[in-house]
Write an enzyme that holds these catalytic residues in place. Structure first.
Site, short mmCIF file in Angstrom:
data_model
loop_
_atom_site.label_atom_id
_atom_site.label_comp_id
_atom_site.label_asym_id
_atom_site.label_seq_id
_atom_site.Cartn_x
_atom_site.Cartn_y
_atom_site.Cartn_z
N ASN A 17 -1.36 -4.61 1.77
CA ASN A 17 -1.97 -3.53 1.35
C ASN A 17 -1.51 -2.32 2.13
O ASN A 17 -1.46 -1.07 1.52
CB ASN A 17 -3.58 -3.50 1.21
CG ASN A 17 -4.33 -3.70 2.60
OD1 ASN A 17 -3.56 -4.30 3.58
ND2 ASN A 17 -5.46 -3.39 2.61
N GLU B 254 -8.98 -7.88 12.45
CA GLU B 254 -9.42 -7.17 11.63
C GLU B 254 -9.51 -7.39 10.23
O GLU B 254 -8.44 -7.83 9.44
CB GLU B 254 -8.46 -5.86 11.68
CG GLU B 254 -9.15 -4.42 11.36
CD GLU B 254 -8.85 -3.97 9.95
OE1 GLU B 254 -9.71 -4.31 9.17
OE2 GLU B 254 -7.93 -3.48 9.53
N CYS C 184 -9.63 -2.40 3.31
CA CYS C 184 -10.67 -3.08 3.96
C CYS C 184 -11.82 -2.19 3.88
O CYS C 184 -13.12 -2.37 4.23
CB CYS C 184 -10.46 -3.93 4.90
SG CYS C 184 -9.64 -2.90 6.13
N GLU D 162 -8.62 -0.79 17.06
CA GLU D 162 -7.15 -0.13 17.13
C GLU D 162 -7.17 1.37 17.00
O GLU D 162 -8.03 1.98 16.35
CB GLU D 162 -6.54 -0.63 15.82
CG GLU D 162 -6.34 -2.11 15.65
CD GLU D 162 -5.37 -2.71 14.72
OE1 GLU D 162 -5.60 -2.30 13.53
OE2 GLU D 162 -5.00 -3.67 14.76
#
Ligand code: ADP
Length: 484
Positions: free
Chosen positions: A156, A255, A289, A462
């Protein structure tokens, strides 16, 4: 070549130890906007991944000794090349992934911003001195790179998800082996070409592309040289890879999926909330997400808000990402379209009223933006991560009930809330069981902020000043006899 100015960025082989590897078999990457083949990419598997990991091990030993300022300079060169080739990188991304060109440019800039951020952070890896427990002892803390990092990333955000991991790893003194998704390998390979041009030592940064994800994943999670594994993708795959990492007790960053609540209180600025929702819902056609998945609207403003949403959705332009004016591109595959359609059908059977407004092209994997009115938190579209342009509007009565409903999910990645009441903003932000809360804003991710989740959405962060820690080990030095 497909409108790419610098043909050297169009790479179809894995990048291992500074070389482009020939493969014995090929797989096809196609354009989701029209289903047409885009590139034949050479397969790499377990053997090539092992080769990459071993090259990374050699490179890392030297890289850890390079002064942080020099590592920083090299990262900045990589960053500058990304900006210089922004148009080509964006075009490659749209061709293989489908998102509108403007969004693709945004993703390249976003990915590059992490490279810049961590180039700057590389020189700020501070240790500590701690008062010793007795007169003869001194306690020192130093931070050292974890070593070789393996990573697996999804389709994505084919550029940014990988770059966002590689940048802190390299800044910290680690070497990196990336496996992008087989649907979208070209963006990662283009970035590898730029790493080569920037002058990265051979083996420091590797990209392995292939369709046998389990075989590649086995090496990246279990090879003895791998010290850390960083994953972005679905929770189901993340759990499997985490279990594989457990055997070698590897450090991990995960993640994973989300099921973001987007809460609109009656005191919110409704126009601002709709604006934020359009971005938080429809970016990347709903395939992120952190996309708002469950839109909770206080009952007293439900109809007014629903009318504004209906008007905003009616104006959305769906089409090929390369065409001027496109706001929403195709989904990644026909399977993705079918999955979204099934969630909508099930939610309708459960009592929601679906309204589809925009027209979509006939060719390609498109799903029309859809609003589900009078949805509930129990419906299929609210229980699952939709990953498509579908917007369930769920009414709620009070703060306590909406917080309970928002937290009623295995996931805990991003949450959004709109309110002008400062007390409520703090109360609800603190009560939401999520790693990130956006208040009166539809976009929450940037390099200065710690991105990551809790619960089944994973662990690790991150970006931000915390992001380097994921790639550093703490070492404590105990000095005795200091009073003699
Ligand atoms: P999605 O459903 O969004 O494709 P996945 O979690 O399946 O999410 O995929 C994310 C990444 O994980 C991709 O690069 C994919 O190739 C990889 N992947 C999927 N299954 C496995 C596996 N069993 N082992 C290693 N990698 C995997």
């Amino acid at each position: 070549m497909k409108g790419i100015q610098d043909s050297g960025l169009w790479r179809t082989r894995s990048f291992v130890d500074g070389q482009w590897l020939a493969g014995t078999a090929r797989f096809t990457v196609s354009n989701p906007a029209n289903g047409e083949p885009l590139a034949e990419v050479e397969e790499a598997g377990a053997a090539e991944t092992t080769q990459a990991v071993e090259a990374a091990d050699r490179a890392q030993r030297a890289w850890a000794k390079v002064p942080a300022a020099q590592r920083s300079t090299l990262l900045m060169s990589w960053h500058d090349l990304m900006l210089e080739h922004l148009d080509d990188l964006a075009r490659i991304l749209t061709l293989e992934q489908g998102k509108p060109l403007a969004e693709a440019r945004g993703e390249i800039l976003y990915g590059a911003s992490y490279v810049k951020w961590f180039a700057e952070e590389a020189v700020r890896v501070y240790g500590d001195t701690i008062p010793g427990p007795s007169p003869d002892k001194r306690v020192l803390v130093i931070k050292q790179p974890v070593g070789v990092v393996g990573s697996i990333t999804p389709w994505n955000f084919p550029n940014a998800m990988m770059v966002r991991k590689a940048a802190p790893a390299l800044a910290a003194g680690c070497a990196f082996v990336a496996k992008p998704a087989a649907e979208t390998p070209l963006s990662a390979l283009a970035v590898a070409e730029l790493a080569k041009r920037a002058g990265f030592p051979n083996g420091l940064f590797n990209v392995v592309v292939g369709t046998d994800a389990p075989a590649i994943g086995q090496v990246l999670t279990q090879h003895p040289v791998i010290r850390k594994f960083s994953f972005t993708g679905s929770t189901a795959t993340g759990k499997r890879l985490l279990a594989q990492c457990a055997e070698g007790v590897k450090r991990t960053s995960m993640e994973l999926g989300g099921n973001a609540p987007f809460i609109v209180f009656e005191d919110a600025d409704l126009d601002e909330a709709v604006k934020g929702l359009m971005v938080a819902k429809f970016r990347n056609a709903g395939q992120t997400c952190v996309c708002s998945n469950r839109i909770f609207v206080q009952r007293s403003v439900y109809e007014a808000f629903a009318d504004k949403v209906r008007a905003a959705v009616a104006n959305l332009v769906v089409g090929d990402g390369l065409e001027e004016g496109t706001q929403i591109g195709p989904l990644v595959s026909q399977a993705a379209v079918d999955k979204v359609a099934a969630l909508v059908a099930e939610s309708e059977a459960q009592g929601a009223k679906a309204e589809t407004v925009a027209r979509v092209p006939e060719q390609g994997h498109y799903y029309p933006p859809t609003v589900l009115y009078h949805a509930s938190n129990a419906m299929a579209a609210a229980r699952n991560e939709i990953f498509g342009p579908v917007l369930p509007l769920i009414p709620f009565d009070d703060e306590a009930s909406v917080v309970a409903e928002a937290n009623d999910s295995e996931f805990g990645l991003a949450a959004y809330l709109y309110s002008r009441d400062i007390g409520r903003v703090f109360r609800v932000s603190e009560a939401l069981e999520y790693g990130m809360v956006a208040v009166n804003d539809g976009i929450l991710s940037n390099a200065a902020a710690p991105f990551g989740g809790i619960k089944a959405s994973g662990h690790g962060r991150e970006g931000s000043k915390y992001g380097l820690d994921d790639y550093l080990d703490i070492k404590y030095l105990c000095l005795g006899g200091m009073d003699r």
